[in-house]
Structure formats: C-alpha cells, structure tokens
Write an enzyme that holds these catalytic residues in place. Structure first.
Site, PDB file in Angstrom:
ATOM      1  N   ILE A  65      13.512  23.610  37.321  1.00 16.52           N
ATOM      2  CA  ILE A  65      13.158  22.685  36.262  1.00 16.52           C
ATOM      3  C   ILE A  65      13.496  21.254  36.680  1.00 16.52           C
ATOM      4  O   ILE A  65      14.537  20.986  37.281  1.00 16.52           O
ATOM      5  CB  ILE A  65      13.879  23.055  34.945  1.00 16.52           C
ATOM      6  CG1 ILE A  65      13.331  22.236  33.770  1.00 16.52           C
ATOM      7  CG2 ILE A  65      15.382  22.896  35.070  1.00 16.52           C
ATOM      8  CD1 ILE A  65      13.802  22.735  32.422  1.00 16.52           C
ATOM      9  N   GLY A 120      15.381  27.506  38.503  1.00 21.36           N
ATOM     10  CA  GLY A 120      14.183  28.064  37.888  1.00 21.36           C
ATOM     11  C   GLY A 120      13.246  28.718  38.883  1.00 21.36           C
ATOM     12  O   GLY A 120      12.433  29.572  38.513  1.00 21.36           O
ATOM     13  N   ASP A 123      14.126  32.233  38.791  1.00 23.92           N
ATOM     14  CA  ASP A 123      13.534  32.837  37.589  1.00 23.92           C
ATOM     15  C   ASP A 123      12.086  33.236  37.856  1.00 23.92           C
ATOM     16  O   ASP A 123      11.643  34.325  37.464  1.00 23.92           O
ATOM     17  CB  ASP A 123      13.553  31.833  36.427  1.00 23.92           C
ATOM     18  CG  ASP A 123      14.953  31.518  35.925  1.00 23.92           C
ATOM     19  OD1 ASP A 123      15.653  32.452  35.518  1.00 23.92           O
ATOM     20  OD2 ASP A 123      15.333  30.339  35.933  1.00 23.92           O
ATOM     21  N   GLU A 143      22.135  27.163  38.230  1.00 24.80           N
ATOM     22  CA  GLU A 143      22.538  26.802  36.872  1.00 24.80           C
ATOM     23  C   GLU A 143      24.055  26.814  36.689  1.00 24.80           C
ATOM     24  O   GLU A 143      24.596  25.994  35.947  1.00 24.80           O
ATOM     25  CB  GLU A 143      21.886  27.761  35.863  1.00 24.80           C
ATOM     26  CG  GLU A 143      20.401  27.555  35.673  1.00 24.80           C
ATOM     27  CD  GLU A 143      19.551  28.343  36.669  1.00 24.80           C
ATOM     28  OE1 GLU A 143      18.341  28.471  36.437  1.00 24.80           O
ATOM     29  OE2 GLU A 143      20.112  28.832  37.684  1.00 24.80           O
ATOM     30  N   ASP A 151      18.744  30.785  31.992  1.00 24.22           N
ATOM     31  CA  ASP A 151      18.197  31.258  30.714  1.00 24.22           C
ATOM     32  C   ASP A 151      16.702  31.558  30.720  1.00 24.22           C
ATOM     33  O   ASP A 151      16.111  31.772  29.664  1.00 24.22           O
ATOM     34  CB  ASP A 151      18.479  30.231  29.603  1.00 24.22           C
ATOM     35  CG  ASP A 151      17.950  28.837  29.915  1.00 24.22           C
ATOM     36  OD1 ASP A 151      17.372  28.641  31.003  1.00 24.22           O
ATOM     37  OD2 ASP A 151      18.128  27.937  29.063  1.00 24.22           O
TER      38      ASP A 151
END
Length: 268
Positions: A65, A120, A123, A143, A151
């Site tokens: 991100i 991310g 992810d 993170e 998350d």
C-alpha cells in the site's frame, strides 16, 4: 480497457497483468486498488482468458500500500468516535476486496515475483494460485515494523500455504525471506536465477493450463478453494454436487474424442 496503474495484455488465452508504478516500487495508491479489483472482475468474465500472470514492472514486484493512502485511511474528520471506527472498518474491507477478487477470479492466477514483495504485496500473492520468483526476490510482512497488524489477507491465507510456524515467524519479525528460502518453505513453487528464466517458465506453465478444458480448470480452482476452507466430508459432498452439474460437458466429449483420435484437444 486502459489503466493508469496497471498494464494488461491478452494473447492466446493468457492475460498478463502488470503493476505499472515502477517509480514508486509499484506501491498501490487508491487508483491502483480500484483498478486491480476492476481488472480481475473483468478477467473473470472474459471467455478469451483462461489463465492470468501477475507481475511487476521496474525493480520490484510490489511494495504494498502507498504510504500516502495509508495516512489517508488513518485520518478521519469524524467527531463521533463510533462513526470514525465504522468508517475505518469499511475502508479496510474496501482494501481487502481487490485481493479477494484475485482469489475469487475463476481463472488461475500465477504470480511472477522479482525484487521486493513487501507488505500488501504478500497479501496479494497469498491470494494467487501459484507463486514463482527469482533468487533475488524477497518477501516481508512489513506491517509489524509499522506498528500494524497485517489486515488484507496475509494472516488468513499464508498459514494455509506454508507451515504455520514459519508464517508466524515472518509475521512477528518482519524479516525478509529470499527467493531460495521461499521455494524451500513452499511460499514459491520455484525460484529462478533471473527474471527472464522465470518469465519463460511461468509462460510455459500458463500455456499448459490454457490448453486444458477451461470449464475443468475453473471447476478445479473452485473445488480447491472450497476444500481448503471446509472439512473433507463437506468437500466431497460439494464435489459430488459440482460434478452432477458440470461433468457432462462438451469439454468432456472433446477430451475423449481427441484421445481416441490421437490429437490435441481443442476447447471452445
């Protein structure tokens, strides 16, 4: 379709989706999250796509991100604390949705990873069907070093890909896992000496998948995802229902005829 933050190509039933913000190490801003969701939802519907290769332009696969977007998410003008938290929850779900779209896409998605796969980015690859990387690639659940809990899916998906203890080690420490180790622990199917070799092999695998029955490939992905999240008994029951609906297809007849006629099957 034209995109600002991705490039998209389609050739011989293979879609190439490429992160295209190399000047920001392919960090994903708001536009990129929106486009990623739109791309995978569109490719899910397209009959001219049977398999997808996800890669990154420039030096890195994806830095996760964009920090500017992260700061925007963290800020709120809401005075009511309850409404502020409600909005934040909704924003997290909106960021999860594009990654869910990768997993929910009925076509297999192959991640071809070089350079950094950070935050991310992990992810995203955790939602892909298969992962291949270069020896100099590195993976990090960043993170934890930002005072956050990952998350967007890593903590839910990664322990079902690699040993839970290794997933926890990565999540707790934020350490970098290089390409060769990623292969050893099962995070990557294979690690290659350089990007050209990796891309060549990934394309070969994609071509092999694209030549199979598209109905069967889509069904196999659906069954694998369902079986991962359910008991063996539930999975077998679902499998019986699935094949009751899907088994007697034109693809099945073409596969049998091609085998009898000693030729390659051609699926429409």
């Amino acid at each position: 379709m034209a995109f600002e933050t991705f490039s998209l190509t389609i050739d011989n039933y293979i879609a190439g989706v490429t992160f295209n913000r190399p000047e920001r190490a392919n960090a994903l801003n708001q536009k990129a999250w929106e486009e990623m969701k739109a791309i995978f939802e569109e490719l899910d519907e397209r009959d001219d796509v049977r398999v997808i290769i996800l890669s990154g332009s420039g030096r890195h696969f994806c830095a996760g991100i964009d920090l500017e977007l992260l700061m925007q998410v963290a800020q709120s003008a809401q005075k009511c604390e309850g409404r502020k938290r409600e909005k934040l929850r909704r924003q997290v779900l909106e960021l999860q949705a594009p990654i869910n779209a990768i997993e929910q896409c009925s076509k297999p998605v192959i991640a071809a990873i070089h350079g950094g796969c950070i935050g991310g980015g992990v992810d995203i690859i955790s939602a892909c069907d298969m992962r291949y990387c270069t020896d100099d690639a590195f993976f990090t659940i960043k993170e934890i070093d930002m005072g956050m809990v990952a998350d967007l899916g890593t903590l839910q998906r990664l322990p079902k890909i690699i040993a839970p203890g290794i997933a926890r080690e990565m999540a707790y420490t934020g350490r970098q896992v290089a390409g060769r180790e990623a292969e050893r622990i099962g995070l990557a199917n294979r690690s290659f000496a350089d990007a050209d070799t990796m891309q060549s092999e990934v394309l070969r695998i994609a071509q092999s998948i694209a030549a199979k029955s598209p109905l069967s490939i889509r069904g196999t992905k659906a069954i694998l995802n369902h079986s991962r999240d359910h008991s063996v008994a539930d999975g077998l029951d679902y499998m019986a229902t699935w094949n009751a609906a899907m088994l007697l297809s034109n693809d099945l007849m073409e596969a049998f005829q091609a085998k009898m006629q000693k030729r390659d099957a051609v699926f429409l």
